[in-house]
Design a protein around this motif. Structure first.
Motif, PDB file in Angstrom:
ATOM      1  N   ALA A  21       0.970  -1.256  -0.039  1.00  0.00           N
ATOM      2  CA  ALA A  21      -0.009  -0.060  -0.076  1.00  0.00           C
ATOM      3  C   ALA A  21       1.035   1.316  -0.043  1.00  0.00           C
ATOM      4  CB  ALA A  21      -1.027  -0.081   1.281  1.00  0.00           C
ATOM      5  N   TRP A  22       1.907   1.413   0.682  1.00  0.00           N
ATOM      6  CA  TRP A  22       2.757   2.496   1.056  1.00  0.00           C
ATOM      7  C   TRP A  22       4.027   2.590   0.151  1.00  0.00           C
ATOM      8  CZ3 TRP A  22       0.390   6.671   3.073  1.00  0.00           C
ATOM      9  CH2 TRP A  22      -0.692   6.475   3.840  1.00  0.00           C
ATOM     10  N   GLY A  23       4.519   1.025  -0.288  1.00  0.00           N
ATOM     11  CA  GLY A  23       5.673   1.182  -0.985  1.00  0.00           C
ATOM     12  C   GLY A  23       6.995   1.189   0.016  1.00  0.00           C
ATOM     13  N   GLY A  24       6.867   0.859   1.161  1.00  0.00           N
ATOM     14  CA  GLY A  24       7.934   0.662   2.257  1.00  0.00           C
ATOM     15  C   GLY A  24       7.524   0.139   3.451  1.00  0.00           C
ATOM     16  N   ALA A  25       8.371  -0.011   4.253  1.00  0.00           N
ATOM     17  CA  ALA A  25       7.992  -0.819   5.496  1.00  0.00           C
ATOM     18  C   ALA A  25       7.489   0.084   6.371  1.00  0.00           C
ATOM     19  CB  ALA A  25       9.513  -1.091   6.341  1.00  0.00           C
ATOM     20  N   VAL A  45     -10.225  -9.611   2.199  1.00  0.00           N
ATOM     21  CA  VAL A  45     -11.013 -10.511   1.184  1.00  0.00           C
ATOM     22  C   VAL A  45     -10.320 -11.679   1.598  1.00  0.00           C
ATOM     23  CG1 VAL A  45     -10.874 -11.129  -1.284  1.00  0.00           C
ATOM     24  CG2 VAL A  45     -10.886  -8.455  -0.459  1.00  0.00           C
ATOM     25  N   GLY A  46     -11.209 -12.612   1.958  1.00  0.00           N
ATOM     26  CA  GLY A  46     -10.788 -13.853   2.727  1.00  0.00           C
ATOM     27  C   GLY A  46      -9.849 -13.605   3.650  1.00  0.00           C
ATOM     28  N   ALA A  47      -8.487 -14.240   3.928  1.00  0.00           N
ATOM     29  CA  ALA A  47      -7.636 -13.872   4.804  1.00  0.00           C
ATOM     30  C   ALA A  47      -6.675 -12.860   4.530  1.00  0.00           C
ATOM     31  CB  ALA A  47      -6.846 -15.035   5.079  1.00  0.00           C
ATOM     32  N   ARG A  48      -6.841 -12.048   3.352  1.00  0.00           N
ATOM     33  CA  ARG A  48      -6.224 -11.141   3.007  1.00  0.00           C
ATOM     34  C   ARG A  48      -6.274  -9.894   3.241  1.00  0.00           C
ATOM     35  NH1 ARG A  48      -3.823  -9.832  -3.308  1.00  0.00           N
ATOM     36  NH2 ARG A  48      -2.674  -8.073  -3.025  1.00  0.00           N
ATOM     37  N   LEU A  49      -5.463  -9.024   3.947  1.00  0.00           N
ATOM     38  CA  LEU A  49      -5.509  -7.852   4.340  1.00  0.00           C
ATOM     39  C   LEU A  49      -5.445  -6.817   3.188  1.00  0.00           C
ATOM     40  CD1 LEU A  49      -5.982  -5.447   6.907  1.00  0.00           C
ATOM     41  CD2 LEU A  49      -3.317  -5.515   6.982  1.00  0.00           C
ATOM     42  N   VAL A  50      -6.288  -6.048   2.799  1.00  0.00           N
ATOM     43  CA  VAL A  50      -6.456  -5.465   1.504  1.00  0.00           C
ATOM     44  C   VAL A  50      -6.715  -3.909   1.975  1.00  0.00           C
ATOM     45  CG1 VAL A  50      -7.095  -7.119   0.144  1.00  0.00           C
ATOM     46  CG2 VAL A  50      -8.997  -5.603   1.135  1.00  0.00           C
ATOM     47  N   GLY A  51      -7.156  -3.452   3.189  1.00  0.00           N
ATOM     48  CA  GLY A  51      -7.304  -2.025   3.551  1.00  0.00           C
ATOM     49  C   GLY A  51      -7.192  -1.867   4.905  1.00  0.00           C
ATOM     50  N   PHE A  52      -6.902  -0.624   5.277  1.00  0.00           N
ATOM     51  CA  PHE A  52      -6.478  -0.267   6.795  1.00  0.00           C
ATOM     52  C   PHE A  52      -6.786   1.068   7.187  1.00  0.00           C
ATOM     53  CE2 PHE A  52      -3.596   0.648  10.191  1.00  0.00           C
ATOM     54  CZ  PHE A  52      -4.028  -0.172  10.887  1.00  0.00           C
ATOM     55  N   GLY A  59      -7.291  10.284  24.439  1.00  0.00           N
ATOM     56  CA  GLY A  59      -7.554   9.683  25.623  1.00  0.00           C
ATOM     57  C   GLY A  59      -8.975  10.501  26.219  1.00  0.00           C
ATOM     58  N   GLY A  60      -9.553  11.434  25.472  1.00  0.00           N
ATOM     59  CA  GLY A  60     -10.492  12.108  25.644  1.00  0.00           C
ATOM     60  C   GLY A  60     -11.642  12.104  24.767  1.00  0.00           C
ATOM     61  N   VAL A  61     -11.801  13.394  24.164  1.00  0.00           N
ATOM     62  CA  VAL A  61     -13.078  13.511  23.190  1.00  0.00           C
ATOM     63  C   VAL A  61     -12.561  13.680  21.568  1.00  0.00           C
ATOM     64  CG1 VAL A  61     -14.539  14.371  24.784  1.00  0.00           C
ATOM     65  CG2 VAL A  61     -13.207  16.033  23.528  1.00  0.00           C
ATOM     66  N   HIS A  62     -11.258  13.797  21.459  1.00  0.00           N
ATOM     67  CA  HIS A  62     -10.588  13.983  20.115  1.00  0.00           C
ATOM     68  C   HIS A  62     -10.180  12.519  19.522  1.00  0.00           C
ATOM     69  CE1 HIS A  62     -11.054  18.422  19.975  1.00  0.00           C
ATOM     70  NE2 HIS A  62     -10.919  18.107  21.425  1.00  0.00           N
ATOM     71  N   ALA A  63     -10.507  12.218  18.508  1.00  0.00           N
ATOM     72  CA  ALA A  63      -9.889  11.004  17.777  1.00  0.00           C
ATOM     73  C   ALA A  63      -9.441  11.469  16.145  1.00  0.00           C
ATOM     74  CB  ALA A  63     -10.845   9.748  17.447  1.00  0.00           C
ATOM     75  N   PHE A  64      -8.552  10.507  15.701  1.00  0.00           N
ATOM     76  CA  PHE A  64      -7.714  11.157  14.566  1.00  0.00           C
ATOM     77  C   PHE A  64      -7.540   9.973  13.596  1.00  0.00           C
ATOM     78  CE2 PHE A  64      -6.543  13.050  18.424  1.00  0.00           C
ATOM     79  CZ  PHE A  64      -6.349  14.604  18.229  1.00  0.00           C
ATOM     80  N   ILE A  65      -7.924  10.277  12.441  1.00  0.00           N
ATOM     81  CA  ILE A  65      -8.058   9.322  11.375  1.00  0.00           C
ATOM     82  C   ILE A  65      -6.254   9.180  10.782  1.00  0.00           C
ATOM     83  CG2 ILE A  65      -8.359   8.583   8.997  1.00  0.00           C
ATOM     84  CD1 ILE A  65     -10.591   7.912  10.342  1.00  0.00           C
ATOM     85  N   LEU A  66      -5.686   8.155  10.989  1.00  0.00           N
ATOM     86  CA  LEU A  66      -4.245   7.777  10.434  1.00  0.00           C
ATOM     87  C   LEU A  66      -4.029   6.706   9.557  1.00  0.00           C
ATOM     88  CD1 LEU A  66      -2.389   8.727  13.981  1.00  0.00           C
ATOM     89  CD2 LEU A  66      -2.729  10.228  11.982  1.00  0.00           C
ATOM     90  N   ASP A  67      -3.429   6.924   8.570  1.00  0.00           N
ATOM     91  CA  ASP A  67      -2.748   5.521   7.724  1.00  0.00           C
ATOM     92  C   ASP A  67      -3.795   5.039   7.001  1.00  0.00           C
ATOM     93  OD1 ASP A  67      -0.135   6.222   9.071  1.00  0.00           O
ATOM     94  OD2 ASP A  67      -0.696   4.905  10.718  1.00  0.00           O
ATOM     95  N   THR A  68      -4.861   5.636   6.587  1.00  0.00           N
ATOM     96  CA  THR A  68      -5.782   5.081   5.684  1.00  0.00           C
ATOM     97  C   THR A  68      -5.181   4.621   4.445  1.00  0.00           C
ATOM     98  OG1 THR A  68      -7.188   6.814   6.416  1.00  0.00           O
ATOM     99  CG2 THR A  68      -7.786   5.473   4.450  1.00  0.00           C
ATOM    100  N   ALA A  69      -5.402   3.391   4.040  1.00  0.00           N
ATOM    101  CA  ALA A  69      -4.653   2.891   2.856  1.00  0.00           C
ATOM    102  C   ALA A  69      -5.452   1.575   2.341  1.00  0.00           C
ATOM    103  CB  ALA A  69      -3.132   2.306   3.300  1.00  0.00           C
ATOM    104  N   VAL A  70      -5.129   1.554   1.138  1.00  0.00           N
ATOM    105  CA  VAL A  70      -5.795   0.257   0.446  1.00  0.00           C
ATOM    106  C   VAL A  70      -4.839  -0.356  -0.555  1.00  0.00           C
ATOM    107  CG1 VAL A  70      -7.730  -0.550  -0.932  1.00  0.00           C
ATOM    108  CG2 VAL A  70      -7.943   1.168   0.492  1.00  0.00           C
ATOM    109  N   ILE A  79     -13.416   0.914  -0.937  1.00  0.00           N
ATOM    110  CA  ILE A  79     -12.918   0.244   0.308  1.00  0.00           C
ATOM    111  C   ILE A  79     -12.487   1.195   1.168  1.00  0.00           C
ATOM    112  CG2 ILE A  79     -11.010  -1.327   1.412  1.00  0.00           C
ATOM    113  CD1 ILE A  79     -11.319  -2.982  -1.169  1.00  0.00           C
ATOM    114  N   ALA A  80     -11.597   2.415   0.846  1.00  0.00           N
ATOM    115  CA  ALA A  80     -11.137   3.340   1.959  1.00  0.00           C
ATOM    116  C   ALA A  80     -12.428   3.954   2.398  1.00  0.00           C
ATOM    117  CB  ALA A  80     -10.285   4.278   1.066  1.00  0.00           C
TER     118      ALA A  80
END
Length: 127
Positions: A21-25, A45-52, A59-70, A79-80
């Protein structure tokens, strides 16, 4: 395709996905990051991770989307969009009042379609 909340993929599975997805480790010891997250979601898809997506939080009321990838073989299939929608609901269910996302300009349309509105933000590159 199914979406799994908090799948905690094995290191080798996440590494293979990240490289496709990202082209690196993935960042070193990403499993430790997931243990501190509010939630993370995988698309399979089956056992294959295709999106994340990871949802960090303050720790409170703010959450942050990170590392969305397909996996490149599965892009342009919604999928995303499904992952971000499921992450939004998971963050709401787990008590977040606000969901933030930072993104590069070419992703503006995608995140607008996911329901995010424009806000001003600041950023300092530390490394």
């Amino acid at each position: 395709m199914r979406i799994v909340v908090d799948p905690y993929p094995e290191a080798a599975v996440l590494d293979a996905f990240w490289r496709r997805a990202w082209g690196g480790a993935p960042p070193h010891n990403y499993a430790a990051v997931l243990q501190r997250s509010l939630t993370h979601l995988g698309a399979f898809v089956g056992a294959r991770l295709v999106g994340f997506v990871n949802v960090a939080w303050d720790g409170g009321v703010h959450a942050f989307i990170l590392d969305t990838a397909v996996d490149p073989d599965y892009r342009r299939q919604g999928i995303a969009t499904r992952l971000v929608a499921a992450a939004t609901e998971a963050a709401r269910t787990r008590g977040a009042d606000w969901l933030h996302v930072d993104f590069e300009p070419h992703l503006t349309g995608f995140y607008r379609e996911c329901g995010f509105r424009h806000t001003e933000a600041g950023l300092i590159r530390l490394r």
